[in-house]
Design a protein around this motif. Structure first.
Motif, PDB file in Angstrom:
ATOM      1  N   LEU B 354       0.850  -1.194   0.000  1.00 58.03           N
ATOM      2  CA  LEU B 354       0.000   0.000   0.000  1.00 58.03           C
ATOM      3  C   LEU B 354       0.879   1.234   0.000  1.00 58.03           C
ATOM      4  O   LEU B 354       1.920   1.283   0.667  1.00 58.03           O
ATOM      5  N   ARG B 355       0.472   2.216  -0.772  1.00 57.29           N
ATOM      6  CA  ARG B 355       1.225   3.453  -0.881  1.00 57.29           C
ATOM      7  C   ARG B 355       0.202   4.581  -0.912  1.00 57.29           C
ATOM      8  O   ARG B 355      -0.681   4.603  -1.774  1.00 57.29           O
ATOM      9  N   VAL B 356       0.284   5.489   0.042  1.00 58.20           N
ATOM     10  CA  VAL B 356      -0.661   6.606   0.089  1.00 58.20           C
ATOM     11  C   VAL B 356       0.134   7.904   0.021  1.00 58.20           C
ATOM     12  O   VAL B 356       1.128   8.059   0.739  1.00 58.20           O
ATOM     13  N   VAL B 357      -0.278   8.791  -0.845  1.00 59.19           N
ATOM     14  CA  VAL B 357       0.406  10.068  -0.993  1.00 59.19           C
ATOM     15  C   VAL B 357      -0.427  11.145  -0.313  1.00 59.19           C
ATOM     16  O   VAL B 357      -1.611  11.318  -0.624  1.00 59.19           O
ATOM     17  N   LEU B 358       0.173  11.832   0.641  1.00 64.08           N
ATOM     18  CA  LEU B 358      -0.520  12.916   1.339  1.00 64.08           C
ATOM     19  C   LEU B 358       0.132  14.236   0.961  1.00 64.08           C
ATOM     20  O   LEU B 358       1.350  14.317   0.816  1.00 64.08           O
ATOM     21  N   VAL B 363      -5.175  13.276   1.732  1.00 62.64           N
ATOM     22  CA  VAL B 363      -4.896  12.222   0.745  1.00 62.64           C
ATOM     23  C   VAL B 363      -5.051  12.820  -0.645  1.00 62.64           C
ATOM     24  O   VAL B 363      -6.073  13.440  -0.956  1.00 62.64           O
ATOM     25  N   ILE B 364      -4.045  12.667  -1.488  1.00 62.89           N
ATOM     26  CA  ILE B 364      -4.226  13.109  -2.877  1.00 62.89           C
ATOM     27  C   ILE B 364      -3.988  11.980  -3.880  1.00 62.89           C
ATOM     28  O   ILE B 364      -4.146  12.174  -5.075  1.00 62.89           O
ATOM     29  N   GLY B 365      -3.623  10.831  -3.372  1.00 63.20           N
ATOM     30  CA  GLY B 365      -3.458   9.718  -4.299  1.00 63.20           C
ATOM     31  C   GLY B 365      -2.995   8.483  -3.562  1.00 63.20           C
ATOM     32  O   GLY B 365      -2.649   8.534  -2.379  1.00 63.20           O
ATOM     33  N   GLY B 366      -2.999   7.379  -4.272  1.00 64.33           N
ATOM     34  CA  GLY B 366      -2.541   6.159  -3.645  1.00 64.33           C
ATOM     35  C   GLY B 366      -2.523   5.006  -4.620  1.00 64.33           C
ATOM     36  O   GLY B 366      -3.117   5.064  -5.699  1.00 64.33           O
ATOM     37  N   LYS B 386     -11.497  15.653   1.198  1.00 66.73           N
ATOM     38  CA  LYS B 386     -10.326  16.392   1.665  1.00 66.73           C
ATOM     39  C   LYS B 386     -10.196  16.306   3.190  1.00 66.73           C
ATOM     40  O   LYS B 386      -9.955  17.291   3.878  1.00 66.73           O
ATOM     41  N   ASP B 387     -10.386  15.110   3.726  1.00 67.44           N
ATOM     42  CA  ASP B 387     -10.285  14.880   5.173  1.00 67.44           C
ATOM     43  C   ASP B 387      -8.879  15.177   5.674  1.00 67.44           C
ATOM     44  O   ASP B 387      -7.898  14.900   4.989  1.00 67.44           O
ATOM     45  N   ASP B 388      -8.796  15.685   6.874  1.00 65.01           N
ATOM     46  CA  ASP B 388      -7.504  15.991   7.478  1.00 65.01           C
ATOM     47  C   ASP B 388      -6.935  14.717   8.120  1.00 65.01           C
ATOM     48  O   ASP B 388      -7.401  14.274   9.164  1.00 65.01           O
ATOM     49  N   MET B 389      -5.952  14.132   7.480  1.00 65.42           N
ATOM     50  CA  MET B 389      -5.398  12.861   7.962  1.00 65.42           C
ATOM     51  C   MET B 389      -4.542  13.045   9.212  1.00 65.42           C
ATOM     52  O   MET B 389      -4.473  12.166  10.056  1.00 65.42           O
ATOM     53  N   ASP B 390      -3.878  14.201   9.335  1.00 63.32           N
ATOM     54  CA  ASP B 390      -3.050  14.435  10.524  1.00 63.32           C
ATOM     55  C   ASP B 390      -3.928  14.408  11.765  1.00 63.32           C
ATOM     56  O   ASP B 390      -3.590  13.823  12.783  1.00 63.32           O
ATOM     57  N   ILE B 411     -12.292   5.181  11.397  1.00 61.83           N
ATOM     58  CA  ILE B 411     -11.460   4.333  12.264  1.00 61.83           C
ATOM     59  C   ILE B 411     -10.698   3.321  11.408  1.00 61.83           C
ATOM     60  O   ILE B 411      -9.491   3.120  11.549  1.00 61.83           O
ATOM     61  N   SER B 412     -11.435   2.743  10.476  1.00 62.65           N
ATOM     62  CA  SER B 412     -10.835   1.745   9.605  1.00 62.65           C
ATOM     63  C   SER B 412      -9.703   2.359   8.775  1.00 62.65           C
ATOM     64  O   SER B 412      -8.647   1.762   8.584  1.00 62.65           O
ATOM     65  N   LEU B 413      -9.950   3.570   8.311  1.00 66.06           N
ATOM     66  CA  LEU B 413      -8.960   4.288   7.510  1.00 66.06           C
ATOM     67  C   LEU B 413      -7.714   4.600   8.328  1.00 66.06           C
ATOM     68  O   LEU B 413      -6.585   4.409   7.874  1.00 66.06           O
ATOM     69  N   ALA B 414      -7.927   5.054   9.568  1.00 67.17           N
ATOM     70  CA  ALA B 414      -6.803   5.401  10.428  1.00 67.17           C
ATOM     71  C   ALA B 414      -5.941   4.174  10.709  1.00 67.17           C
ATOM     72  O   ALA B 414      -4.717   4.245  10.713  1.00 67.17           O
ATOM     73  N   GLN B 415      -6.592   3.028  10.890  1.00 68.97           N
ATOM     74  CA  GLN B 415      -5.845   1.798  11.135  1.00 68.97           C
ATOM     75  C   GLN B 415      -5.008   1.412   9.927  1.00 68.97           C
ATOM     76  O   GLN B 415      -3.916   0.896  10.052  1.00 68.97           O
ATOM     77  N   LEU B 416      -5.578   1.699   8.762  1.00 73.41           N
ATOM     78  CA  LEU B 416      -4.869   1.389   7.520  1.00 73.41           C
ATOM     79  C   LEU B 416      -3.596   2.221   7.407  1.00 73.41           C
ATOM     80  O   LEU B 416      -2.578   1.753   6.905  1.00 73.41           O
ATOM     81  N   LEU B 417      -3.669   3.464   7.872  1.00 70.93           N
ATOM     82  CA  LEU B 417      -2.529   4.360   7.741  1.00 70.93           C
ATOM     83  C   LEU B 417      -1.528   4.199   8.885  1.00 70.93           C
ATOM     84  O   LEU B 417      -0.430   4.739   8.828  1.00 70.93           O
TER      85      LEU B 417
END
Lengths: 163, 423
Positions: B354-358, B363-366, B386-390, B411-417
């Motif tokens: 998995l590769r996520v570009v912030l 998030v702007i890509g992955g 445009k959720d704030d991932m930080d 929650i699921s997303l945060a666990q992924l990151l």
């Protein structure tokens, strides 16, 4: 805007992750109690001590219909969206574009499958019957905050408060 | 009102049938350069590989057009437009008048200027007629020039047909616009494992053999072969628009209502230059879902609604044999030239990646391969909103579990990151 007659509602607070709905679903659709053949996925979130039953919600403007390279995702009369197994090539585009990753993968054919609300089975929805905790319930659309009810609410306000 | 649609592809048909759904009166006419009812070009590689029957390629039958009162003129390629007289001239010399015109003729296959590219044994997979020729061709060794999504799909199909397959890519890695190098190298290794040899960073100098292809000569090697497939991408067809004096850039320029610079002419699909929904920059995503959405906007605007296009987005998946990968938004390479703090999150677990570009915490890509890909939808949603991932990464453990219906995707997303989390 046309709305669905029935909508499956999930309540992760009540779900215990027992998996009875998976078995009921597999039994209804494939005649076997193999949970890997279910169209429901259960996502455990141990950090919050909940389980989330993930099911296709048949989006109004479903992205899976648009991205499928084979046009295998079809809207049915009961408004659910299902995969046409005759043409599905198992590319999983529908899984990846789905906001919740709902489509499940049939292990034997690698094709996808999603909830069809048991397609008018007179016995009702098997997963709802199987769930003792009440985490899965069926709702008629008039109980949902749909566009129609919002519109009705707006009208009601206009009635009481004339401009 | 007479509405003429040029192009019988996904966009053209969507415009026609959306119009007909809302408006039973208007005359709708589709000009098609090809001889068939609508088929799906995305399925062609799978037809080639024998996974789908020819009949399943077609999205419409001839009778569907009749039943909906849509006039289809097959084998009628539009050659010029006269916007003053409101007329379209076809290759057969016929003149068709219009009140509203829709350009949905898509793109043309890009043929790189290589010697021998028109030889016997050189095919493409852009149109049904060409694909059928390739399917009927009997060969043993094939070279695929270009490794975009189509190139990879064709390579897989040829492999399934029993060919020995080689892919030649000019740029540094396969699927160069869709994936970053790290992801692409993994896919390359997977292809190699299935017996498809990939040569990246190699330039094809010449296709040898006259009249029949005997070999492909690159700047590093000579690959003997009897079949060559050109999959070097599609360029938007702007020639027709230029005859009407429509403003063009890389593609036909349109505003948010999908109107071109000439009144009463709309454009949608692969032939337009559009903008990215998440970053607002000018972009070309010649993808099916964008064509469908643009066509819907055209149909609504023709009927007088004031519908505005939200923008195109990149979403593509690639799969061959048992390897599945997905990409969305911008790649890390495309992000490097943007201002702001970019961050890369990588996770791997065996073959899954998995590769996520912030960018500035958003998030702007992955890109993802394998099991991580199943959660791509959560990331795409975060990109759209445009959720704030930080913020999410700092507070996800405190998110309430009651009322979790709205919180579980977060929650699921945060666990992924979270790299400490097992998935």
């Amino acid at each position: 805007m046309e709305i669905r007659r029935e909508q499956l509602l999930i309540d992760p607070e009540k779900c215990t992750g027992c998996g009875r709905c998976l078995m009921a679903c597999a039994m209804q659709h494939c005649g076997s109690v193999n949970p890997s053949l279910a169209r429901i996925k259960i996502l455990p979130l141990p950090s919050h001590e909940i389980h989330v039953p993930v099911i296709c919600m048949a989006c109004e403007d479903a992205p899976c219909i648009k991205v499928c390279p084979m046009n295998a995702r079809l809207r049915q009369a009961n408004k659910t969206v299902v995969t046409n197994a005759d043409v599905c090539i198992g590319c999983r585009a529908c899984v990846y574009i789905c906001p919740v990753g709902a489509p499940a993968i049939i292990p034997y054919t690698c094709q996808t499958m999603t909830c069809d609300l048991c397609e008018g089975d007179p016995a009702g929805l098997w997963c709802v019957t199987a769930c003792d905790e009440g985490a899965l319930t069926i709702s008629k659309s008039d109980r949902l905050t749909s566009d129609k009810t919002r519109a009705r609410a707006r009208l009601a306000r206009l009635d009481t408060k004339p401009v | 009102m007479k509405i003429v649609i040029i192009g019988n592809g996904i966009a053209g048909n969507k415009v026609a049938f959306s119009l007909r759904e809302r408006d039973k009166q208007s005359d709708i006419c589709i000009l098609s350069a090809e001889a068939y009812p609508e088929y799906d070009p995305c399925s062609l590689p799978y037809f080639l590989g024998g996974e789908v029957a020819r009949k399943d390629l077609f999205r419409k039958k001839s009778v569907d057009y009749q039943q909906h009162g849509i006039e289809l003129l097959p084998s009628n390629k539009a050659v010029s437009i006269d916007p003053d007289a409101k007329k379209v001239t076809t290759g057969q010399g016929a003149e068709i008048g219009y009140d509203k015109l829709v350009l949905a003729h898509g793109g043309d296959l890009f043929f790189p200027p290589i010697e021998g590219i028109r030889s016997e044994g050189v095919f493409n997979c852009k149109q049904l007629s060409e694909t059928e020729k390739l399917k009927a061709h009997k060969g043993r060794r094939a070279v695929v020039i270009g490794s975009g999504a189509i190139g990879i799909e064709v390579a897989e199909a040829l492999k399934k047909m029993g060919y020995e397959v080689f892919i030649v890519e000019l740029l540094g890695w396969i699927l160069p616009t869709l994936f970053d190098e790290t992801t692409a190298r993994r896919l390359e290794a997977a292809l190699d494992g299935y017996g498809i040899q990939v040569f990246t960073g190699e330039k094809v100098l010449r296709i040898q053999g006259d009249p029949k292809v005997t070999a492909v000569l690159t700047d590093r090697r000579e690959i003997p072969c009897d079949t060559v497939v050109v999959a070097t991408g599609v360029v938007p067809g702007t020639g027709l628009a230029k005859t009407a004096g429509i403003e063009t850039g890389r593609g036909i320029k349109v505003n948010k209502k999908m109107e071109t610079s000439v009144p009463d002419i709309y454009a949608c699909g692969d032939c337009v230059e559009t903008f990215d929904a998440c970053t607002d920059e000018t972009a070309m995503f010649q993808l099916k879902h964008n064509a469908i959405e643009q066509a819907e906007i055209v149909a609504r605007n023709i009927l007088g609604e004031n519908a505005s296009y939200l923008g195109a987005y990149a979403f593509a998946r690639t799969h061959f044999f048992a390897t599945h990968a997905v990409t969305f938004g911008k790649t890390m390479r495309a992000t490097e030239c943007l201002l702001g703090k970019s961050e890369l999150i990588e996770r791997e677990n065996g073959k899954d990646y998995l590769r996520v570009v912030l960018l500035n915490g958003r998030v702007i890509g992955g890109q993802a391969i394998g099991r991580y890909a199943d959660a791509a939808g959560l990331l795409i949603g975060a990109m759209w909103r445009k959720d704030d991932m930080d913020r999410l990464r700092s507070n996800w453990r405190q998110l309430p579990s009651s009322g979790a219906v709205s919180f579980w995707p977060a929650i699921s997303l945060a666990q992924l990151l979270d790299p400490n989390n097992r998935l």
